[in-house]
Design a protein around this motif. Structure first.
Motif, mmCIF file in Angstrom:
data_model
loop_
_atom_site.group_PDB
_atom_site.id
_atom_site.type_symbol
_atom_site.label_atom_id
_atom_site.label_comp_id
_atom_site.label_asym_id
_atom_site.label_seq_id
_atom_site.Cartn_x
_atom_site.Cartn_y
_atom_site.Cartn_z
ATOM 1 N N THR A 26 43.666 33.267 37.881
ATOM 2 C CA THR A 26 44.040 34.185 38.294
ATOM 3 C C THR A 26 42.816 35.127 38.255
ATOM 4 O O THR A 26 41.943 35.279 37.775
ATOM 5 C CB THR A 26 45.138 34.958 37.517
ATOM 6 N N GLU A 28 39.890 37.992 38.948
ATOM 7 C CA GLU A 28 39.672 39.188 37.715
ATOM 8 C C GLU A 28 40.235 40.998 39.166
ATOM 9 O O GLU A 28 39.650 40.707 40.142
ATOM 10 C CB GLU A 28 39.135 39.701 37.486
ATOM 11 N N VAL A 29 41.359 41.266 38.180
ATOM 12 C CA VAL A 29 41.186 42.797 39.838
ATOM 13 C C VAL A 29 40.533 43.725 38.966
ATOM 14 O O VAL A 29 40.347 44.087 37.885
ATOM 15 C CB VAL A 29 42.791 43.093 39.009
ATOM 16 N N GLU A 77 47.430 45.968 28.566
ATOM 17 C CA GLU A 77 47.756 44.652 28.816
ATOM 18 C C GLU A 77 49.548 44.227 29.317
ATOM 19 O O GLU A 77 50.180 44.041 28.754
ATOM 20 C CB GLU A 77 47.599 44.022 28.057
ATOM 21 N N SER A 79 52.060 46.147 31.595
ATOM 22 C CA SER A 79 52.304 46.413 33.070
ATOM 23 C C SER A 79 53.753 46.727 32.785
ATOM 24 O O SER A 79 54.504 48.258 32.689
ATOM 25 C CB SER A 79 52.028 45.906 33.963
ATOM 26 N N LYS A 110 51.670 44.882 42.691
ATOM 27 C CA LYS A 110 51.515 43.287 41.767
ATOM 28 C C LYS A 110 49.507 43.573 41.393
ATOM 29 O O LYS A 110 49.444 43.800 40.359
ATOM 30 C CB LYS A 110 51.067 42.307 42.192
ATOM 31 N N ASP A 114 49.023 43.927 37.930
ATOM 32 C CA ASP A 114 47.940 42.846 37.400
ATOM 33 C C ASP A 114 46.797 43.661 36.206
ATOM 34 O O ASP A 114 46.373 42.356 35.976
ATOM 35 C CB ASP A 114 46.843 41.505 38.543
ATOM 36 N N TRP A 115 46.155 44.025 37.340
ATOM 37 C CA TRP A 115 44.790 45.356 35.923
ATOM 38 C C TRP A 115 45.437 45.599 34.891
ATOM 39 O O TRP A 115 44.198 45.606 34.043
ATOM 40 C CB TRP A 115 44.487 45.738 37.236
ATOM 41 N N ASP A 117 47.351 44.713 32.948
ATOM 42 C CA ASP A 117 47.990 43.394 32.721
ATOM 43 C C ASP A 117 46.399 42.353 31.779
ATOM 44 O O ASP A 117 46.588 41.558 30.931
ATOM 45 C CB ASP A 117 49.138 41.900 33.071
ATOM 46 N N GLN A 118 45.083 42.354 32.711
ATOM 47 C CA GLN A 118 44.257 42.305 32.790
ATOM 48 C C GLN A 118 43.352 43.660 31.562
ATOM 49 O O GLN A 118 42.206 42.842 30.948
ATOM 50 C CB GLN A 118 43.269 41.989 33.594
#
Ligand code: HEC
Length: 123
Positions: A26, A28-29, A77, A79, A110, A114-115, A117-118
């Motif tokens: 995936t 990285e955002v 982490e 979202s 998304k 994603d940002w 959750d990362q």
């Protein structure tokens, strides 16, 4: 002939570059490059500069992490538990954002999710 070899060689180099394992995972955002444009498009009218509806500004990393007058809006982490995601998805626990008929698209939501959750990094 020489040119053809150069072309084949450079294609091979590019091909290897695209397929490295790190990049196959995936993506990285980036807060600056990916998240900021979405917030700018939908949120800056009311949550940036002099405007801070609900005490919330989303115009830079520190402000978005600080949250609103009442609560944090980003839970790193997590979202699904973050008020900002609940708000753009118009779910319970949030207030529809932006207000009115306009909505953030699935793919843009998304990016923000994603940002978070990362790890919601300042990247
Ligand atoms: C037209 C102005 C406007 C725009 C555009 C806007 N907001 Fe808001 N926002 C508000 C107002 C006003 C409130 C306070 C709402 C309330 O309490 O009913 C608010 C509140 C919030 C809250 C707190 C919600 C809560 O339930 O605690 C969040 C999070 C938020 N906005 C995020 C965003 C995001 C993210 C965007 C862009 C996708 C956005 N807003 C776009 C006006 C706006």
């Amino acid at each position: 002939m020489k040119l053809a070899l150069v072309l084949i060689a450079s294609t091979a180099v590019l091909g290897v570059g695209i397929l490295t394992p790190a990049q196959a995972q995936t993506k990285e955002v980036s807060f600056k490059k990916d998240v900021t444009p979405v917030l700018k498009k939908y949120c800056y009218n009311c949550h940036a500069g002099e405007k801070s509806s609900h005490g919330l500004k989303v115009d830079n990393y520190d402000n978005i992490m600080k949250g609103s007058k009442y609560s944090k809006v980003v839970k790193p982490e997590k979202s699904a538990e973050s008020v900002i995601i609940r708000s753009v998805k118009n779910q319970p626990g949030g207030t529809k954002m932006p207000p009115g008929r306009r909505s953030v698209s699935e793919s843009e939501i998304k990016i923000i999710a994603d940002w978070i959750d990362q790890g919601a990094k300042n990247n």
